[in-house]
Design a protein around this motif. Structure first.
Motif, PDB file in Angstrom:
ATOM      1  N   GLU A 119       0.782  -1.153   0.038  1.00 34.57           N
ATOM      2  CA  GLU A 119      -0.080   0.017  -0.060  1.00 34.57           C
ATOM      3  C   GLU A 119       0.840   1.191   0.077  1.00 34.57           C
ATOM      4  OE1 GLU A 119      -0.932   0.461   4.691  1.00 34.57           O
ATOM      5  OE2 GLU A 119      -2.303  -0.656   3.661  1.00 34.57           O
ATOM      6  N   PRO A 161      -5.380 -15.843   3.735  1.00 33.76           N
ATOM      7  CA  PRO A 161      -5.257 -14.303   3.624  1.00 33.76           C
ATOM      8  C   PRO A 161      -5.665 -13.705   4.992  1.00 33.76           C
ATOM      9  CG  PRO A 161      -7.204 -15.575   2.534  1.00 33.76           C
ATOM     10  CD  PRO A 161      -6.388 -16.471   2.729  1.00 33.76           C
ATOM     11  N   GLU A 162      -6.483 -14.584   5.926  1.00 30.85           N
ATOM     12  CA  GLU A 162      -6.388 -13.974   6.989  1.00 30.85           C
ATOM     13  C   GLU A 162      -5.047 -13.699   7.816  1.00 30.85           C
ATOM     14  OE1 GLU A 162      -9.908 -16.310   5.899  1.00 30.85           O
ATOM     15  OE2 GLU A 162      -7.915 -16.849   5.944  1.00 30.85           O
ATOM     16  N   ALA A 173      -3.937 -10.536   6.304  1.00 40.01           N
ATOM     17  CA  ALA A 173      -4.515  -9.247   6.874  1.00 40.01           C
ATOM     18  C   ALA A 173      -4.235  -8.848   8.321  1.00 40.01           C
ATOM     19  CB  ALA A 173      -6.163  -9.374   6.720  1.00 40.01           C
ATOM     20  N   GLY A 204      -6.281 -13.051  -6.199  1.00 36.98           N
ATOM     21  CA  GLY A 204      -7.006 -12.368  -5.517  1.00 36.98           C
ATOM     22  C   GLY A 204      -6.240 -12.068  -4.335  1.00 36.98           C
ATOM     23  N   TYR A 205      -5.246 -12.595  -3.940  1.00 40.08           N
ATOM     24  CA  TYR A 205      -4.462 -12.163  -2.792  1.00 40.08           C
ATOM     25  C   TYR A 205      -3.873 -10.916  -3.124  1.00 40.08           C
ATOM     26  CZ  TYR A 205      -4.447 -17.094  -1.124  1.00 40.08           C
ATOM     27  OH  TYR A 205      -4.749 -18.294  -0.871  1.00 40.08           O
ATOM     28  N   ALA A 211      -4.607  -8.641  -5.803  1.00 38.20           N
ATOM     29  CA  ALA A 211      -5.919  -7.932  -6.046  1.00 38.20           C
ATOM     30  C   ALA A 211      -6.168  -7.096  -4.719  1.00 38.20           C
ATOM     31  CB  ALA A 211      -6.873  -8.337  -6.570  1.00 38.20           C
ATOM     32  N   ASP A 212      -6.288  -8.089  -3.547  1.00 36.95           N
ATOM     33  CA  ASP A 212      -6.735  -7.619  -2.375  1.00 36.95           C
ATOM     34  C   ASP A 212      -5.972  -6.979  -1.443  1.00 36.95           C
ATOM     35  OD1 ASP A 212      -9.086  -8.678  -3.280  1.00 36.95           O
ATOM     36  OD2 ASP A 212      -9.071 -10.703  -2.085  1.00 36.95           O
ATOM     37  N   GLY A 213      -4.612  -7.084  -1.905  1.00 40.44           N
ATOM     38  CA  GLY A 213      -3.452  -6.448  -0.945  1.00 40.44           C
ATOM     39  C   GLY A 213      -3.272  -7.123   0.294  1.00 40.44           C
ATOM     40  N   VAL A 214      -3.354  -8.442   0.504  1.00 45.03           N
ATOM     41  CA  VAL A 214      -2.916  -8.944   1.620  1.00 45.03           C
ATOM     42  C   VAL A 214      -1.515  -9.744   1.388  1.00 45.03           C
ATOM     43  CG1 VAL A 214      -5.502  -9.593   2.399  1.00 45.03           C
ATOM     44  CG2 VAL A 214      -4.165 -11.330   0.580  1.00 45.03           C
TER      45      VAL A 214
END
Length: 267
Positions: A7, A200-201, A204, A239-240, A242-245
């Motif tokens: 980010e 992913p959890e 995060a 997805g990882y 794209a989702d930024g995890v």
């Protein structure tokens, strides 16, 4: 400055494992050049201390596998190691490639705004290694371009005491019950996870604690073999990204990683 969190870095980093090691001799300047050419912006490299206290790029404690020399790196001087060929074992196109120093890798990183993920090998010589590392960082002004990594998280914690301001990453090969606790205990800035150990959890939770995630993948053939059996291990990875995890994807084939990132962004 190497920004560890995606980010803050305007996207996920692509990191060559020992450089673009599928296409160039590992831990050489040629491997760093190839990393950039194939779309990477950082490289994981390995470092060993010579007899005369110079830090050189080398994965093994011995010279035998990746040079035309033999014996322990720690029992030979930099001048002797400079005479060795570190490229012909890989391919005739790289005859004459030399073993670089960490200082030379840092100068490359500074020139090309490139990140270095530097694994410490040879922990038996840590006092000498830390003294020389501090000198190299002072001489090159390169601390902003690197993060120091190891399987030994206690050593990384102690390294932060010895060299205040240095950033560290703990390597893991298992899914820990509390990744945030692992990171906090050693004051890590980042954690390296194997693809198969990641959920992913966990990513995060680490991000919430301000800790970055380097996500390590295998070579494409590994995924091709599974896909032929009806198992698409790569399906969740887009997805990882794209989702930024995750913050960095790393592996031996940088072109493969860059294409994976590009496809995830395009979705």
């Amino acid at each position: 400055m190497l920004k560890l969190l995606a980010e803050n870095a305007a996207g996920v980093h692509v990191c060559g494992h020992r450089g673009h090691s599928i296409g160039a001799p590992e831990n050489t300047i040629a491997a760093l050049v190839a990393t950039r050419e194939h779309g990477g912006n950082s490289a994981e490299i390995d470092c060993v201390l010579t007899e005369d206290d110079e830090i050189v790029l080398m994965h093994d404690q011995t010279l035998d596998r990746t040079t035309n020399g033999t014996g322990l790196v720690s029992s030979q001087s930099l001048a002797d190691i400079r005479k060795l060929d570190a490229g012909s074992w890989f391919d005739g196109r790289f005859v004459g490639e030399r073993v670089p120093t960490l200082a030379e890798a840092i100068e490359f990183a500074k020139t090309y705004d490139f990140g270095l993920v530097v694994e410490i090998k040879g922990a038996r010589q840590m006092d000498r290694f830390v003294r020389r590392l501090g000198a190299v960082l002072s001489e090159t002004g390169g601390a902003d371009h690197l993060v120091m990594i190891s399987f030994d998280h206690v050593m990384l914690r102690d390294l932060k005491d010895a060299l205040p301001g240095i950033r560290t990453e703990g390597i893991t090969h298992a899914r820990h019950a509390d990744f945030v606790g692992v990171a906090k205990a050693a004051r890590l800035d980042s954690v390296s996870m194997e693809h198969q150990m990641f959920v992913p959890e966990d990513g995060a939770a680490l991000h919430k604690a301000g800790v970055a995630v380097r996500f390590h993948l295998q070579r494409p053939a590994y995924y091709d073999r599974h896909k032929a059996l009806g198992i698409d291990l790569l399906a969740p990875v887009s997805g990882y990204i794209a989702d930024g995890v995750i913050d960095t994807i790393s592996g031996d084939d940088v072109g493969f990683l860059a294409a994976l990132r590009a496809a995830a962004i395009a979705k």
